[in-house]
Design a protein around this motif. Structure first.
Motif, mmCIF file in Angstrom:
data_model
loop_
_atom_site.group_PDB
_atom_site.id
_atom_site.type_symbol
_atom_site.label_atom_id
_atom_site.label_comp_id
_atom_site.label_asym_id
_atom_site.label_seq_id
_atom_site.Cartn_x
_atom_site.Cartn_y
_atom_site.Cartn_z
ATOM 1 N N ASP A 1 -3.378 11.766 3.993
ATOM 2 C CA ASP A 1 -3.432 11.753 5.458
ATOM 3 C C ASP A 1 -3.054 10.371 5.989
ATOM 4 N N ILE A 2 -1.762 10.136 6.141
ATOM 5 C CA ILE A 2 -1.297 8.821 6.594
ATOM 6 C C ILE A 2 -1.727 8.529 8.029
ATOM 7 N N GLU A 3 -1.797 9.550 8.855
ATOM 8 C CA GLU A 3 -2.219 9.331 10.249
ATOM 9 C C GLU A 3 -3.655 8.795 10.301
ATOM 10 N N ARG A 4 -4.505 9.356 9.461
ATOM 11 C CA ARG A 4 -5.897 8.897 9.410
ATOM 12 C C ARG A 4 -5.964 7.456 8.899
ATOM 13 N N ILE A 5 -5.193 7.154 7.858
ATOM 14 C CA ILE A 5 -5.193 5.801 7.302
ATOM 15 C C ILE A 5 -4.747 4.790 8.350
ATOM 16 N N MET A 6 -3.682 5.123 9.076
ATOM 17 C CA MET A 6 -3.198 4.187 10.094
ATOM 18 C C MET A 6 -4.223 3.987 11.208
ATOM 19 N N ARG A 7 -4.945 5.050 11.550
ATOM 20 C CA ARG A 7 -5.924 4.943 12.633
ATOM 21 C C ARG A 7 -7.091 4.027 12.269
ATOM 22 N N VAL A 8 -7.405 3.921 10.963
ATOM 23 C CA VAL A 8 -8.565 3.099 10.567
ATOM 24 C C VAL A 8 -8.144 1.715 10.078
ATOM 25 N N MET A 9 -6.858 1.377 10.181
ATOM 26 C CA MET A 9 -6.387 0.033 9.826
ATOM 27 C C MET A 9 -6.837 -0.989 10.870
ATOM 28 N N ARG A 10 -7.192 -2.179 10.388
ATOM 29 C CA ARG A 10 -7.549 -3.252 11.299
ATOM 30 C C ARG A 10 -6.950 -4.570 10.798
ATOM 31 N N PRO A 11 -6.474 -5.423 11.708
ATOM 32 C CA PRO A 11 -5.882 -6.704 11.300
ATOM 33 C C PRO A 11 -6.939 -7.776 11.075
ATOM 34 N N THR A 12 -6.773 -8.565 10.027
ATOM 35 C CA THR A 12 -7.558 -9.790 9.839
ATOM 36 C C THR A 12 -6.558 -10.894 9.511
ATOM 37 N N GLU A 13 -7.042 -12.110 9.389
ATOM 38 C CA GLU A 13 -6.135 -13.235 9.159
ATOM 39 C C GLU A 13 -5.361 -13.092 7.854
ATOM 40 N N ASP A 14 -6.018 -12.576 6.812
ATOM 41 C CA ASP A 14 -5.410 -12.562 5.483
ATOM 42 C C ASP A 14 -4.772 -11.240 5.077
ATOM 43 N N GLN A 15 -5.241 -10.127 5.622
ATOM 44 C CA GLN A 15 -4.715 -8.847 5.170
ATOM 45 C C GLN A 15 -5.147 -7.721 6.114
ATOM 46 N N VAL A 16 -4.528 -6.568 5.910
ATOM 47 C CA VAL A 16 -4.959 -5.357 6.605
ATOM 48 C C VAL A 16 -6.223 -4.854 5.913
ATOM 49 N N VAL A 17 -7.225 -4.455 6.684
ATOM 50 C CA VAL A 17 -8.449 -3.869 6.130
ATOM 51 C C VAL A 17 -8.662 -2.498 6.780
ATOM 52 N N PHE A 18 -9.678 -1.763 6.292
ATOM 53 C CA PHE A 18 -9.852 -0.373 6.708
ATOM 54 C C PHE A 18 -11.308 -0.079 7.060
ATOM 55 N N ILE B 1 6.672 3.253 9.908
ATOM 56 C CA ILE B 1 5.228 3.102 9.698
ATOM 57 C C ILE B 1 4.741 1.783 10.283
ATOM 58 N N VAL B 2 5.464 0.693 9.980
ATOM 59 C CA VAL B 2 5.061 -0.621 10.501
ATOM 60 C C VAL B 2 5.187 -0.653 12.021
ATOM 61 N N HIS B 3 6.224 -0.017 12.539
ATOM 62 C CA HIS B 3 6.404 0.065 13.997
ATOM 63 C C HIS B 3 5.182 0.725 14.652
ATOM 64 N N ARG B 4 4.697 1.813 14.071
ATOM 65 C CA ARG B 4 3.537 2.500 14.637
ATOM 66 C C ARG B 4 2.274 1.648 14.514
ATOM 67 N N ILE B 5 2.157 0.943 13.395
ATOM 68 C CA ILE B 5 0.963 0.102 13.201
ATOM 69 C C ILE B 5 0.926 -1.033 14.221
ATOM 70 N N VAL B 6 2.033 -1.790 14.327
ATOM 71 C CA VAL B 6 1.989 -2.987 15.174
ATOM 72 C C VAL B 6 2.076 -2.658 16.663
ATOM 73 N N ASP B 7 2.734 -1.539 17.012
ATOM 74 C CA ASP B 7 2.883 -1.215 18.436
ATOM 75 C C ASP B 7 1.783 -0.304 18.963
#
Length: 436
Positions: A193-210, A71-77
């Motif tokens: 729906d994990i695929e949908r959740i991963m698609r709407v993830m966005r990085p910020t300085e302090d945490q992952v947001v959606f 999961i983390v591999h898909r998020i960061v890559d």
């Protein structure tokens, strides 16, 4: 090319029933998977005693750890790559922390920890920082790299975004275990729906947001977690097995402290009884070893140890009633002497067990165990805390649900060949007299 950036000549692929495939291209990750400390996780079940309730729940912490990594591999890559707020130099740190986050779990994790007052997170740190194969691999990246990985897992790292990927109210760890545990237990509650959740993830300085557009997928995740805790993780039959397992270990510890002569000396447990288990001792223990001892303890002269071991192995579990300690503690105090009069030791056969969960919590600054809330990015770029936008999540926010059960051996009460009047009185107090 440095070891940190070295790629395998050919991508390695694990077939996985939850994510279809787990992809490994980094040499460091492949080498970590091959260490003896990581391979040990094949011999630790993800769900402890739950296989005695849901027979399919035989999956391991090894499989779960690979899933969190994937999961983390898909998020960061895929999702984070090239986005503002993501530091590409944190990629390997994120992947290693994801893979190794459960490294310190012991056999039947939480029951085992409770009896011997251990903390699997402490042993995770010890494995990563100690004289281990895992440490050698991480140190080959950089001499400070093991410490950095350990800090992410311990949630003490200043890399807050990386920490939130592994440990937050919606993280890769929880997403994998909900989907994986639902798959192997055969229930429908844990699906989202994990695929949908991963698609709407966005990085910020302090945490992952959606992104706000993905709010319904996040709501679905929250409710899936809520249902899984009460339908699977806190299932009263699984808890009954866990109660018996704890009582077996408790009994063995008491016997050891009273110089009991075992027919089969529990050499794997000696340092645990003494309260000084070494990392080497800890790593030698897995569930196959523990179950071996349960087998041989059926032949011991001590009747309690013999009986409890047989119960666990043959699934002759305790029955239970709903119990409110605040209102019914007087009844519990009446039962204790009655159990003794009936020749049934209440220390091992009358057990109050409590389960508690907080499905979602909003921000409570300064509180112990402070939890960062899930943040949504609105179309105008503002952040909004999830429960302020979702009526479903607002309804369960900050509300801890607690459940209490009183466990007892129905079969011993059913046998009225001895202490008949006392056993009948016990059954009347328990409210189960009409069942026999």
């Amino acid at each position: 090319m440095s070891y940190a950036t070295e790629k395998l000549r050919e991508e390695k692929v694990f077939k996985d029933p939850v994510h279809r495939y787990v992809h490994v291209r980094d040499r460091v990750i492949w080498d970590l998977i091959g260490t003896k400390e990581f391979q040990r996780l094949r011999r630790i079940k993800q769900l402890g005693t739950t296989y005695l309730t849901f027979h399919g729940a035989e999956h391991s912490r090894f499989a779960h750890s690979l899933g969190v990594y994937e999961i983390v591999h898909r998020i960061v890559d895929d999702v984070f790559k090239g986005r503002q707020g993501w530091d590409e130099s944190d990629r390997l740190l994120s992947l290693c922390a994801a893979l190794l986050h459960d490294l310190g779990h012991g056999p039947f994790s939480h029951a085992f920890e409770k009896v011997f007052q251990l903390d699997h997170e402490h042993f995770t740190q010890a494995i990563i920082l100690g004289d281990t194969e895992v440490n050698k691999v991480l140190s080959a990246v950089d001499k400070d790299f093991p410490k950095k990985v350990a800090e992410v897992i311990a949630k003490t790292s200043d890399k807050k975004l990386v920490v939130s990927l592994i440990s937050s109210q919606i993280d890769a760890d929880r997403m994998d275990y909900l989907l994986r545990d639902a798959y192997y237990t055969g229930v429908s509650y844990g699906h989202f729906d994990i695929e949908r959740i991963m698609r709407v993830m966005r990085p910020t300085e302090d945490q992952v947001v959606f992104k706000k557009s993905g709010m319904h997928a996040v709501e679905d995740y929250i409710m899936s977690r809520y249902q899984m805790y009460w339908q699977v993780y806190f299932h009263p039959v699984s808890r009954s097995a866990e109660v018996i397992l704890q009582k077996i270990l408790q009994r063995v510890k008491v016997l050891y402290e009273n110089s009991y002569e075992f027919k089969h000396e529990p050499i794997h447990f000696l340092s645990f009884f003494q309260g000084q288990p070494t990392l080497e001792d800890y790593l030698k223990l897995d569930e196959a070893i523990v179950l071996y001892y349960f087998q041989v303890w059926q032949e011991e002269d001590d009747q309690i140890l013999k009986d409890l071991s047989r119960r666990f192995l043959n699934r002759h579990l305790f029955k239970y009633i709903e119990f409110d300690p605040a209102k019914e503690y007087k009844m519990f105090m009446e039962l204790v002497p009655l159990f003794k009069m009936a020749g049934i030791d209440p220390d091992y056969y009358l057990v109050l067990d409590s389960s508690s969960d907080l499905p979602y919590d909003f921000y409570r600054p300064g509180e112990e165990g402070e939890r960062l809330p899930i943040q949504l990015i609105m179309p105008n770029g503002d952040f909004r805390e999830l429960s302020r936008e979702s009526e479903i999540v607002e309804a369960i926010s900050g509300k801890r649900r607690t459940d209490h059960k009183l466990y007892y051996p129905a079969d011993l009460l059913r046998d009225e060949s001895t202490n008949q009047p006392t056993k009948r009185q016990i059954k009347q107090l328990l409210g189960v007299a009409d069942k026999y």
